[in-house]
Design a protein around this motif. Sequence first.
Motif, mmCIF file in Angstrom:
data_model
loop_
_atom_site.group_PDB
_atom_site.id
_atom_site.type_symbol
_atom_site.label_atom_id
_atom_site.label_comp_id
_atom_site.label_asym_id
_atom_site.label_seq_id
_atom_site.Cartn_x
_atom_site.Cartn_y
_atom_site.Cartn_z
ATOM 1 N N CYS A 29 41.516 41.882 42.901
ATOM 2 C CA CYS A 29 41.959 43.222 42.315
ATOM 3 C C CYS A 29 42.592 43.864 43.439
ATOM 4 C CB CYS A 29 41.228 44.047 40.985
ATOM 5 S SG CYS A 29 40.596 42.958 39.861
ATOM 6 N N ALA A 30 43.804 44.738 43.384
ATOM 7 C CA ALA A 30 44.586 45.315 43.518
ATOM 8 C C ALA A 30 45.746 46.718 43.810
ATOM 9 C CB ALA A 30 45.661 44.237 44.547
ATOM 10 N N THR A 49 50.724 50.662 40.519
ATOM 11 C CA THR A 49 50.234 48.821 39.890
ATOM 12 C C THR A 49 49.161 48.872 39.848
ATOM 13 O OG1 THR A 49 52.911 49.145 40.053
ATOM 14 C CG2 THR A 49 51.659 46.888 39.898
ATOM 15 N N VAL A 50 48.556 47.896 39.372
ATOM 16 C CA VAL A 50 47.105 46.923 39.837
ATOM 17 C C VAL A 50 47.711 45.506 39.235
ATOM 18 C CG1 VAL A 50 45.088 46.786 38.239
ATOM 19 C CG2 VAL A 50 45.913 48.604 38.477
ATOM 20 N N VAL A 51 47.422 44.673 39.911
ATOM 21 C CA VAL A 51 47.631 43.184 39.792
ATOM 22 C C VAL A 51 45.993 42.586 39.847
ATOM 23 C CG1 VAL A 51 48.673 41.261 41.731
ATOM 24 C CG2 VAL A 51 49.614 43.456 41.263
ATOM 25 N N PHE A 52 46.546 41.538 39.525
ATOM 26 C CA PHE A 52 44.901 40.634 39.994
ATOM 27 C C PHE A 52 45.526 39.206 39.892
ATOM 28 C CE2 PHE A 52 42.567 36.974 37.273
ATOM 29 C CZ PHE A 52 41.525 37.177 37.983
ATOM 30 N N LEU A 53 45.070 39.210 41.193
ATOM 31 C CA LEU A 53 44.972 37.879 41.593
ATOM 32 C C LEU A 53 44.196 36.347 41.781
ATOM 33 C CD1 LEU A 53 47.124 39.026 45.303
ATOM 34 C CD2 LEU A 53 48.129 38.007 43.141
ATOM 35 N N TRP A 54 44.125 35.404 40.937
ATOM 36 C CA TRP A 54 42.932 33.808 40.845
ATOM 37 C C TRP A 54 43.580 33.031 41.916
ATOM 38 C CZ3 TRP A 54 38.284 34.769 39.723
ATOM 39 C CH2 TRP A 54 37.850 33.000 39.144
ATOM 40 N N VAL A 107 44.784 49.703 47.274
ATOM 41 C CA VAL A 107 43.358 49.339 47.397
ATOM 42 C C VAL A 107 42.717 47.409 47.047
ATOM 43 C CG1 VAL A 107 42.326 51.657 48.448
ATOM 44 C CG2 VAL A 107 42.449 50.388 45.669
ATOM 45 N N LEU A 108 42.020 46.895 47.656
ATOM 46 C CA LEU A 108 41.610 45.524 47.256
ATOM 47 C C LEU A 108 40.031 45.762 47.054
ATOM 48 C CD1 LEU A 108 43.755 43.391 50.498
ATOM 49 C CD2 LEU A 108 44.297 43.505 48.130
ATOM 50 N N GLY A 109 39.589 44.770 46.106
ATOM 51 C CA GLY A 109 38.412 44.572 45.647
ATOM 52 C C GLY A 109 38.255 43.460 45.341
ATOM 53 N N GLY A 110 37.074 43.024 45.238
ATOM 54 C CA GLY A 110 36.469 41.736 44.507
ATOM 55 C C GLY A 110 36.359 41.601 43.249
ATOM 56 N N ILE A 111 36.395 40.243 42.145
ATOM 57 C CA ILE A 111 35.878 40.816 41.194
ATOM 58 C C ILE A 111 35.307 38.968 40.735
ATOM 59 C CG2 ILE A 111 38.207 40.132 39.908
ATOM 60 C CD1 ILE A 111 37.459 41.860 37.439
ATOM 61 N N ASP A 112 34.499 38.786 39.791
ATOM 62 C CA ASP A 112 34.279 37.990 39.675
ATOM 63 C C ASP A 112 34.680 36.788 37.849
ATOM 64 O OD1 ASP A 112 32.548 37.418 41.196
ATOM 65 O OD2 ASP A 112 30.241 37.566 40.464
ATOM 66 N N ALA A 113 35.256 37.805 37.293
ATOM 67 C CA ALA A 113 35.880 37.655 36.054
ATOM 68 C C ALA A 113 37.439 37.039 35.917
ATOM 69 C CB ALA A 113 35.946 38.846 35.348
#
Length: 178
Positions: A132-133, A139-144, A87-93
Amino acid sequence: MKSEVPFTISAPDIAPTGYFYNGYCMQSTATYVYLAALAVVADSRDVPDNEVPPAVTLKYGACYTADYASPGDPITAELRLLDGRGVLGGIDARDPSPEDCRDAARRADIPNVITLEQIRTDSVLHKDRGICAETADGTVVFLWINQAHEIPGTQGLRTYSMIATQWKPATQGTQPPG
């Protein structure tokens, strides 16, 4: 945890003989993204989803909408989360905790299919956007996204330059939803 890993999702090449048929780009290439391994394989042969290796999370493909096309003819393209692989979601942080990133991914507010129009207009993926995925293995992945580069000759496709942070599941609280 892996932190601040340079990560690039490259725009696929539009092969002169490639065309869209039966749900994928025949005689064309795609970019495959392995989020659990923080790896990207570009310029790989595009195949139907049931032939994509199970560790692939995202597929970025593009080709002409008809065979025997010429440069400038209409294309189709998408960056797609493969069914059942996360799953994918957006995040501002800019520096989220693993829990905040997991929760953002589970909101699933980024579409599973990012269309050609959304790619061209930068309406979903753009510079200074956090993604965020959560993969199927938890597994949790943050991509900026640091840059979204339009690639000449691709009718508006983008290459995304990012920084990745990854957390592997260690407790029940980081497992994917049931």
